[in-house]
Motif scaffolding. Sequence first.
Motif, PDB file in Angstrom:
ATOM      1  N   UNK A 152      65.003   8.289  95.464  1.00 39.27           N
ATOM      2  CA  UNK A 152      64.594   7.380  94.626  1.00 39.27           C
ATOM      3  C   UNK A 152      62.776   7.954  94.457  1.00 39.27           C
ATOM      4  N   UNK A 153      62.320   7.990  95.596  1.00 44.88           N
ATOM      5  CA  UNK A 153      60.946   8.918  95.945  1.00 44.88           C
ATOM      6  C   UNK A 153      60.975  10.589  95.215  1.00 44.88           C
ATOM      7  N   UNK A 154      62.279  10.626  95.098  1.00 44.34           N
ATOM      8  CA  UNK A 154      61.499  12.588  94.813  1.00 44.34           C
ATOM      9  C   UNK A 154      61.572  12.073  92.867  1.00 44.34           C
ATOM     10  N   UNK A 155      62.060  11.329  92.634  1.00 40.27           N
ATOM     11  CA  UNK A 155      62.451  10.530  90.570  1.00 40.27           C
ATOM     12  C   UNK A 155      61.073  10.063  90.741  1.00 40.27           C
ATOM     13  N   UNK A 156      60.457   9.696  91.328  1.00 38.28           N
ATOM     14  CA  UNK A 156      58.958   9.302  91.047  1.00 38.28           C
ATOM     15  C   UNK A 156      57.859  10.380  91.090  1.00 38.28           C
ATOM     16  N   UNK A 157      58.001  11.258  92.558  1.00 40.32           N
ATOM     17  CA  UNK A 157      56.815  12.251  92.501  1.00 40.32           C
ATOM     18  C   UNK A 157      57.213  13.474  90.853  1.00 40.32           C
ATOM     19  N   UNK A 158      58.487  13.222  90.166  1.00 39.26           N
ATOM     20  CA  UNK A 158      58.846  14.467  89.186  1.00 39.26           C
ATOM     21  C   UNK A 158      58.128  13.509  88.253  1.00 39.26           C
ATOM     22  N   UNK A 159      58.489  12.140  87.754  1.00 43.09           N
ATOM     23  CA  UNK A 159      57.843  11.778  86.564  1.00 43.09           C
ATOM     24  C   UNK A 159      55.720  11.187  86.909  1.00 43.09           C
ATOM     25  N   UNK A 160      55.535  11.561  87.726  1.00 43.34           N
ATOM     26  CA  UNK A 160      53.866  11.536  87.889  1.00 43.34           C
ATOM     27  C   UNK A 160      53.279  13.199  87.706  1.00 43.34           C
ATOM     28  N   UNK A 161      54.124  13.869  88.255  1.00 39.83           N
ATOM     29  CA  UNK A 161      54.271  15.342  87.550  1.00 39.83           C
ATOM     30  C   UNK A 161      53.649  15.643  86.073  1.00 39.83           C
ATOM     31  N   UNK A 162      54.803  15.453  85.563  1.00 43.43           N
ATOM     32  CA  UNK A 162      55.399  15.375  83.863  1.00 43.43           C
ATOM     33  C   UNK A 162      53.812  15.066  83.209  1.00 43.43           C
ATOM     34  N   UNK A 163      54.047  13.453  83.829  1.00 43.46           N
ATOM     35  CA  UNK A 163      53.145  12.406  83.062  1.00 43.46           C
ATOM     36  C   UNK A 163      51.361  13.225  83.059  1.00 43.46           C
ATOM     37  N   UNK A 164      51.564  13.337  84.021  1.00 43.46           N
ATOM     38  CA  UNK A 164      49.441  14.419  84.201  1.00 43.46           C
ATOM     39  C   UNK A 164      49.940  15.428  83.321  1.00 43.46           C
ATOM     40  N   UNK A 165      51.040  16.523  82.999  1.00 44.28           N
ATOM     41  CA  UNK A 165      50.615  17.519  82.233  1.00 44.28           C
ATOM     42  C   UNK A 165      51.298  16.690  80.567  1.00 44.28           C
ATOM     43  N   UNK A 166      51.135  16.021  79.810  1.00 44.41           N
ATOM     44  CA  UNK A 166      51.309  14.782  79.229  1.00 44.41           C
ATOM     45  C   UNK A 166      49.877  14.623  78.529  1.00 44.41           C
ATOM     46  N   UNK A 167      49.654  13.858  80.180  1.00 45.28           N
ATOM     47  CA  UNK A 167      47.995  13.270  79.594  1.00 45.28           C
ATOM     48  C   UNK A 167      47.353  14.879  79.393  1.00 45.28           C
ATOM     49  N   UNK A 168      47.344  15.898  80.201  1.00 46.59           N
ATOM     50  CA  UNK A 168      46.197  16.938  79.512  1.00 46.59           C
ATOM     51  C   UNK A 168      46.141  17.303  78.337  1.00 46.59           C
ATOM     52  N   UNK A 169      47.588  17.387  78.079  1.00 44.32           N
ATOM     53  CA  UNK A 169      48.067  17.247  76.383  1.00 44.32           C
ATOM     54  C   UNK A 169      47.178  16.685  75.423  1.00 44.32           C
ATOM     55  N   UNK A 170      47.070  15.374  75.606  1.00 43.47           N
ATOM     56  CA  UNK A 170      47.113  14.348  74.888  1.00 43.47           C
ATOM     57  C   UNK A 170      45.605  13.753  74.430  1.00 43.47           C
ATOM     58  N   UNK A 191      60.636  13.583  77.547  1.00 42.84           N
ATOM     59  CA  UNK A 191      61.871  13.990  78.085  1.00 42.84           C
ATOM     60  C   UNK A 191      61.415  14.546  79.888  1.00 42.84           C
ATOM     61  N   UNK A 192      60.763  13.117  80.231  1.00 41.80           N
ATOM     62  CA  UNK A 192      60.282  13.324  81.082  1.00 41.80           C
ATOM     63  C   UNK A 192      60.569  12.899  81.904  1.00 41.80           C
ATOM     64  N   UNK A 193      61.203  11.173  80.999  1.00 41.74           N
ATOM     65  CA  UNK A 193      62.419  10.609  81.721  1.00 41.74           C
ATOM     66  C   UNK A 193      63.510  11.688  82.468  1.00 41.74           C
ATOM     67  N   UNK A 194      64.087  12.321  81.116  1.00 44.30           N
ATOM     68  CA  UNK A 194      65.378  12.725  81.573  1.00 44.30           C
ATOM     69  C   UNK A 194      65.252  13.965  82.816  1.00 44.30           C
ATOM     70  N   UNK A 195      64.596  15.016  83.103  1.00 42.45           N
ATOM     71  CA  UNK A 195      63.724  15.716  83.624  1.00 42.45           C
ATOM     72  C   UNK A 195      63.614  15.335  85.201  1.00 42.45           C
ATOM     73  N   UNK A 196      63.147  14.058  85.471  1.00 43.64           N
ATOM     74  CA  UNK A 196      62.596  13.297  86.084  1.00 43.64           C
ATOM     75  C   UNK A 196      64.168  13.061  87.364  1.00 43.64           C
TER      76      UNK A 196
END
Length: 192
Positions: A86-104, A56-61
């Motif tokens: 474009x820069x706003x989408x990249x920043x949001x993707x990084x935030x959500x991927x960090x959360x996914x990494x912590x849960x993993x 869902x990170x992609x859609x939320x991004x």
Amino acid sequence: MAEQQNPKTFVDNLKVDTKSVVMDNIALAKAEVTPAAKAAGIGGGMFGAAGYLAANAASLLFLAGGVGFALWFSHLFGWGPLASVALGFVAMAIVLLILAGILALIGKGQLKKVKAPEATIQEAKVTAATLKQSLNRGINEVEANVRDRKGLANAKRAAKDVSSADFAGKRAETVATPARGTGGATSTDVLK
């Protein structure tokens, strides 16, 4: 000689003992696997949550975070709408991927707690060895019983042969010797 049990008793005891051993091994496996299954469930749930968030990170991004960062970058740097989005989408993707990494990582830690049921495996090996020894002992006892019966049958046959030969020899002696006080008659005449 030791008293020998009826083979039916051996079979009945084997049935009861085998059922008892199997039930005990099942209880041991349940007791040992339950905590591991719980840890695996938690770990799997964490990985599932991580996957859900990553998907869902992609859609939320592209929605809230991208638009929010785009407006902020547009205001901060004075960029045009395309570069800001474009820069706003990249920043949001990084935030959500960090959360996914912590849960993993949390899920991976939980999965490391999952262990093989070592006590159950060891108990199964001991049970198999014990049953094999009992089976061999039972086979040896049956073979010894068969040998004893054959020996007893041979001894009876030999005794019968000896007594038959002994009886035939005594009868032949009785027939050949004259009986006393019969006036020269043989024992064969007396027996008639």
